[in-house]
Design a protein around this motif. Structure first.
Motif, mmCIF file in Angstrom:
data_model
loop_
_atom_site.group_PDB
_atom_site.id
_atom_site.type_symbol
_atom_site.label_atom_id
_atom_site.label_comp_id
_atom_site.label_asym_id
_atom_site.label_seq_id
_atom_site.Cartn_x
_atom_site.Cartn_y
_atom_site.Cartn_z
ATOM 1 N N LEU A 131 6.485 -7.764 4.666
ATOM 2 C CA LEU A 131 6.541 -6.304 4.589
ATOM 3 C C LEU A 131 5.228 -5.735 4.067
ATOM 4 O O LEU A 131 4.756 -4.701 4.541
ATOM 5 C CB LEU A 131 7.703 -5.841 3.707
ATOM 6 C CG LEU A 131 9.091 -6.003 4.297
ATOM 7 C CD1 LEU A 131 10.148 -5.611 3.267
ATOM 8 C CD2 LEU A 131 9.245 -5.192 5.563
ATOM 9 N N GLY A 132 4.638 -6.415 3.102
ATOM 10 C CA GLY A 132 3.338 -5.984 2.582
ATOM 11 C C GLY A 132 2.266 -6.028 3.655
ATOM 12 O O GLY A 132 1.468 -5.091 3.794
ATOM 13 N N GLN A 133 2.248 -7.096 4.433
ATOM 14 C CA GLN A 133 1.265 -7.216 5.512
ATOM 15 C C GLN A 133 1.459 -6.119 6.557
ATOM 16 O O GLN A 133 0.498 -5.499 7.017
ATOM 17 C CB GLN A 133 1.359 -8.589 6.170
ATOM 18 C CG GLN A 133 0.863 -9.711 5.298
ATOM 19 C CD GLN A 133 1.110 -11.083 5.911
ATOM 20 O OE1 GLN A 133 1.750 -11.226 6.953
ATOM 21 N NE2 GLN A 133 0.616 -12.116 5.243
ATOM 22 N N SER A 134 2.699 -5.876 6.933
ATOM 23 C CA SER A 134 2.992 -4.845 7.930
ATOM 24 C C SER A 134 2.626 -3.463 7.406
ATOM 25 O O SER A 134 1.994 -2.665 8.112
ATOM 26 C CB SER A 134 4.470 -4.891 8.322
ATOM 27 O OG SER A 134 4.755 -3.865 9.240
ATOM 28 N N ALA A 135 3.011 -3.169 6.185
ATOM 29 C CA ALA A 135 2.724 -1.851 5.604
ATOM 30 C C ALA A 135 1.226 -1.627 5.472
ATOM 31 O O ALA A 135 0.723 -0.535 5.783
ATOM 32 C CB ALA A 135 3.410 -1.720 4.250
ATOM 33 N N ASP A 136 0.507 -2.640 5.032
ATOM 34 C CA ASP A 136 -0.947 -2.512 4.909
ATOM 35 C C ASP A 136 -1.602 -2.295 6.272
ATOM 36 O O ASP A 136 -2.503 -1.469 6.424
ATOM 37 C CB ASP A 136 -1.548 -3.755 4.243
ATOM 38 C CG ASP A 136 -1.210 -3.870 2.771
ATOM 39 O OD1 ASP A 136 -0.718 -2.887 2.165
ATOM 40 O OD2 ASP A 136 -1.424 -4.967 2.210
#
Length: 185
Positions: A131-136
C-alpha cells in the motif's frame, strides 16, 4: 388446503432459485475478477501508461490552472503567441515523459498488490508495504500532472485564462482567485 400448501412449497424454492441469478447480476464487481490488476480497468492502465491525465489534476484544472494539453488544443482560441506555444509544448512534452515513468511505477505497484492477493500471499506486513508503494507511486504521478498546471498558468495572460475557462465549459470563470492560495477580497 393441501393444494395451497403444496403450491406454496413449490413456489418458495422457485423464488429462491430465481433470486440467486438476480443477486449475482447486481454485483458491481461482476466480471472484474478476470482483470490482471483488480483496481484498474484496461482502459485505466492504457491511459496511465500513455501519460494521460486520468483526472489526477482536477484540483488544478477546476481551480483555474490550465493544463498544457488543453492549452495546446485551444491554442487558436487562446491566440497563443509562438513563444507561448513553444513554452507550453515544452511543459507538455516533459510532463508526458515523467507521467509515463511515474505511471509505470503506479501500475506495477497495483499489479503487485493484486498478485499478492491472487497468489494467497497477503499478510498485514506485505499489505502495509504494498500500500505504501502504491500510494507513493500515485502521489508521484499526481504531482507530475499538477506541477504541469502550475508551470503553464503563468505563461497565460488573465484574458487567456478566462477564454480557457469559457472554452472548457467552466461556469463562473476563475477571476476570483489570485492563484497564491488566497481568494481576492
Amino acid at each position: 388446503m393441501r393444494h395451497t400448501r403444496l403450491a406454496a412449497g413449490l413456489a418458495a424454492p422457485g423464488l429462491m432459485v430465481a433470486s440467486v441469478p438476480a443477486v449475482a447480476q447486481e454485483s458491481p464487481y461482476a466480471g472484474m475478477d478476470a482483470r490482471e490488476i483488480a483496481s484498474l480497468s484496461q482502459a485505466d492502465v492504457d491511459a496511465i501508461l500513455a501519460g494521460q491525465g486520468w483526472g489526477l489534476a482536477l484540483p488544478a484544472e477546476l481551480g483555474g490552472y490550465p493544463g498544457p494539453l488543453h492549452v495546446l488544443e485551444l491554442a487558436d482560441a487562446l491566440e497563443l503567441s509562438d513563444a507561448q506555444r513553444a513554452e507550453v509544448q515544452a511543459v507538455y512534452d516533459a510532463m508526458k515523459v515523467e507521467a509515463q515513468t511515474a505511471g509505470r511505477a503506479y501500475v506495477e505497484a497495483e499489479a503487485m498488490l493484486s498478485h499478492m492477493f491472487k497468489a494467497g500471499h497477503a499478510s498485514p506486513q506485505r499489505l502495509e508495504m504494498m500500500l505504501g508503494q502504491s500510494a507513493d507511486a500515485l502521489a508521484d504521478l499526481r504531482a507530475v500532472h499538477l506541477r504541469a498546471h502550475l508551470e503553464v498558468t503563468p505563461v497565460l495572460s488573465d484574458a487567456q485564462k478566462e477564454v480557457y475557462a469559457r472554452e472548457r465549459g467552466y461556469g463562473g470563470g476563475h477571476g476570483d482567485a489570485d492563484h497564491s492560495g488566497h481568494a481576492n477580497h
